[in-house]
Design a protein around this motif. Structure first.
Motif, mmCIF file in Angstrom:
data_model
loop_
_atom_site.group_PDB
_atom_site.id
_atom_site.type_symbol
_atom_site.label_atom_id
_atom_site.label_comp_id
_atom_site.label_asym_id
_atom_site.label_seq_id
_atom_site.Cartn_x
_atom_site.Cartn_y
_atom_site.Cartn_z
ATOM 1 N N PRO A 1 -1.947 4.837 7.103
ATOM 2 C CA PRO A 1 -1.129 3.659 6.802
ATOM 3 C C PRO A 1 -0.028 3.448 7.830
ATOM 4 C CG PRO A 1 -0.624 5.472 5.296
ATOM 5 C CD PRO A 1 -1.842 5.879 6.064
ATOM 6 N N THR A 2 0.323 2.190 8.033
ATOM 7 C CA THR A 2 1.357 1.841 9.001
ATOM 8 C C THR A 2 2.743 2.240 8.517
ATOM 9 O OG1 THR A 2 0.067 0.000 9.871
ATOM 10 C CG2 THR A 2 2.439 -0.108 10.202
ATOM 11 N N GLY A 3 3.022 2.065 7.220
ATOM 12 C CA GLY A 3 4.343 2.440 6.707
ATOM 13 C C GLY A 3 4.852 1.451 5.679
ATOM 14 N N VAL A 4 6.073 0.977 5.873
ATOM 15 C CA VAL A 4 6.692 0.009 4.972
ATOM 16 C C VAL A 4 6.330 -1.395 5.448
ATOM 17 C CG1 VAL A 4 8.879 -0.917 4.101
ATOM 18 C CG2 VAL A 4 8.601 1.562 4.403
ATOM 19 N N ALA B 1 -2.441 -6.163 -2.812
ATOM 20 C CA ALA B 1 -3.337 -5.056 -3.153
ATOM 21 C C ALA B 1 -3.873 -4.311 -1.932
ATOM 22 C CB ALA B 1 -4.490 -5.562 -4.030
ATOM 23 N N PRO B 2 -4.329 -4.994 -0.871
ATOM 24 C CA PRO B 2 -4.840 -4.237 0.281
ATOM 25 C C PRO B 2 -3.763 -3.425 0.999
ATOM 26 C CG PRO B 2 -4.757 -6.601 0.771
ATOM 27 C CD PRO B 2 -4.516 -6.445 -0.693
ATOM 28 N N VAL B 3 -2.523 -3.875 0.943
ATOM 29 C CA VAL B 3 -1.441 -3.139 1.596
ATOM 30 C C VAL B 3 -1.218 -1.788 0.926
ATOM 31 C CG1 VAL B 3 1.064 -3.122 1.984
ATOM 32 C CG2 VAL B 3 -0.270 -5.157 2.533
ATOM 33 N N ILE B 4 -1.151 -1.783 -0.410
ATOM 34 C CA ILE B 4 -0.882 -0.522 -1.092
ATOM 35 C C ILE B 4 -2.153 0.310 -1.278
ATOM 36 C CG2 ILE B 4 1.190 -1.388 -2.191
ATOM 37 C CD1 ILE B 4 -0.368 -1.707 -4.791
ATOM 38 N N ALA B 5 -3.320 -0.348 -1.289
ATOM 39 C CA ALA B 5 -4.576 0.402 -1.405
ATOM 40 C C ALA B 5 -4.769 1.349 -0.232
ATOM 41 C CB ALA B 5 -5.760 -0.561 -1.511
ATOM 42 N N THR B 6 -4.267 0.969 0.929
ATOM 43 C CA THR B 6 -4.441 1.786 2.128
ATOM 44 C C THR B 6 -3.286 2.751 2.357
ATOM 45 O OG1 THR B 6 -3.621 -0.150 3.362
ATOM 46 C CG2 THR B 6 -5.994 0.246 3.362
ATOM 47 N N GLY B 7 -2.374 2.875 1.380
ATOM 48 C CA GLY B 7 -1.342 3.898 1.454
ATOM 49 C C GLY B 7 0.006 3.443 1.944
ATOM 50 N N ASN C 1 8.058 -1.446 9.052
ATOM 51 C CA ASN C 1 7.067 -1.225 10.104
ATOM 52 C C ASN C 1 6.151 -2.408 10.372
ATOM 53 O OD1 ASN C 1 7.178 1.693 8.422
ATOM 54 N ND2 ASN C 1 7.580 1.792 10.616
ATOM 55 N N ALA C 2 6.022 -3.297 9.391
ATOM 56 C CA ALA C 2 5.083 -4.413 9.550
ATOM 57 C C ALA C 2 5.482 -5.538 8.612
ATOM 58 C CB ALA C 2 3.655 -3.961 9.255
ATOM 59 N N ALA D 1 -5.523 -4.512 8.456
ATOM 60 C CA ALA D 1 -4.396 -5.123 9.160
ATOM 61 C C ALA D 1 -3.207 -4.188 9.277
ATOM 62 C CB ALA D 1 -3.973 -6.412 8.455
ATOM 63 N N PHE D 2 -3.032 -3.308 8.296
ATOM 64 C CA PHE D 2 -1.872 -2.422 8.310
ATOM 65 C C PHE D 2 -2.301 -0.958 8.275
ATOM 66 C CE2 PHE D 2 -0.458 -6.429 6.295
ATOM 67 C CZ PHE D 2 0.366 -6.846 7.325
ATOM 68 N N LEU D 3 -3.316 -0.675 9.073
ATOM 69 C CA LEU D 3 -3.767 0.705 9.293
ATOM 70 C C LEU D 3 -3.625 1.051 10.772
ATOM 71 C CD1 LEU D 3 -7.048 0.976 7.161
ATOM 72 C CD2 LEU D 3 -4.881 2.164 6.732
ATOM 73 N N GLU D 4 -3.270 2.283 11.041
ATOM 74 C CA GLU D 4 -3.266 2.817 12.405
ATOM 75 C C GLU D 4 -4.435 3.796 12.513
ATOM 76 O OE1 GLU D 4 -0.991 1.597 14.346
ATOM 77 O OE2 GLU D 4 0.307 0.704 12.817
#
Length: 295
Positions: free
Chosen positions: A148-151, A170-176, A229-230, A274-277
């Motif tokens: 995850p990218t962060g906040v 949902a996709p933002v928090i699903a990925t951590g 972070n994003a 979109a918000f994964l590294e």
């Protein structure tokens, strides 16, 4: 005994760090339905509320991102269960917010719950889709995995107050990641009610923080905040999006620009990624025996 009684009006509050504060400023603003009828007073968030939400999101990030993907999926599915139980309430709020008939609002709520379940199912699958072993020359394991990218600050869609909101949250928090949501300015009530569901489910406090008020007033300090972070600009108009993108450049935030979205369509995985590294690890395979063969 008289049959006359006073109605008990619902008090809507912010959701920050797992708690329900009123705005730090004490301000509220009137929320009306599509016909101009008063519905409720919503908290008018301040810059201080935005900063408090960032602190809460950062505090929650370690535990949420460190949880197993399977566990995050269980937690998110529990949210869907509770949304199903409050389906009638959300149908009324969506109907008022978006000027829909009861039947159309019910269909939107059903689609929203289904969308939440869909993303809950992706928590332990996205790593297999976007990660894996890479073929390299030499005796090495080369593995890429998403993190995850962060906040993440989210400017929620203005018109789609519930389905659009869940489609970006949902996709933002699903990925951590952890999230700060700036709810639809004119239709914040479904978002504030969603916060009540999150608070009474298994989602740890601070993972999602919900702010209502003037979009530009709240989003501007989030875009420039050094510990964000994003930012997802889904609900920003062209002028505001440009201002926020410039502010976000100061600490090289990842920015997801506004784009035409059919929230009722198939969501795909673009918002999951979109918000994964991507973290890539090299590890020597070693040799087996005198022949020099390797794994």
């Amino acid at each position: 005994m008289s049959d006359a009684r006073l109605s008990v009006f619902k008090t809507y509050k912010l959701y920050v760090g797992g708690k329900f504060p009123r705005s730090e400023s004490g301000r509220v603003y009137e929320v009306s339905d599509s016909k101009g009828k008063w519905l409720a007073n919503a908290p008018l968030s301040s810059r201080k509320d935005a900063r408090d939400a960032v602190v809460a999101a950062r505090k929650a990030f370690g535990g949420w991102s460190g949880a197993t993907a399977y566990n995050r999926g269980q937690v998110l599915y529990r949210v869907a269960e509770m949304l199903e139980g409050r389906r009638g309430q959300f149908t009324r709020e969506v109907a008022d917010a978006e000027g829909l008939s009861k039947s159309k609002a019910a269909a939107v709520v059903d689609a929203t719950i289904d969308r939440w379940v869909w993303y809950a199912g992706w928590t332990d699958k996205i790593a297999q889709v976007v990660g894996g072993g890479n073929p390299v020359a030499g005796p090495f394991f080369n593995l890429s995995s998403p993190e995850p990218t962060g906040v993440v600050a989210i400017v929620a869609p203005q018109e789609s107050s519930f389905l659009g909101l869940v489609s970006v949250l949902a996709p933002v928090i699903a990925t951590g990641n952890t999230a700060i949501v700036v709810a639809s300015e004119n239709s914040p009530l479904p978002a504030l009610s969603l916060a009540e569901v999150l608070a009474t489910s298994d989602v740890p406090g601070g993972v999602v923080n919900v702010l209502s008020g003037r979009t530009a007033e709240i989003a501007t300090p989030l875009a420039s905040h050094q510990d964000v972070n994003a930012i997802d600009l889904a609900g920003a108009d062209e002028v505001l999006a440009k201002e926020l993108e410039i502010a976000a450049a100061d600490n090289l935030k990842r920015v997801l620009r506004p784009q035409p979205v059919d929230y009722a369509g198939t969501p795909g995985i673009d918002r999951l990624t979109a918000f994964l590294e991507t973290k890539t690890v090299w590890h020597p395979t070693g040799s087996l025996g005198a022949s020099g063969s390797s794994y």
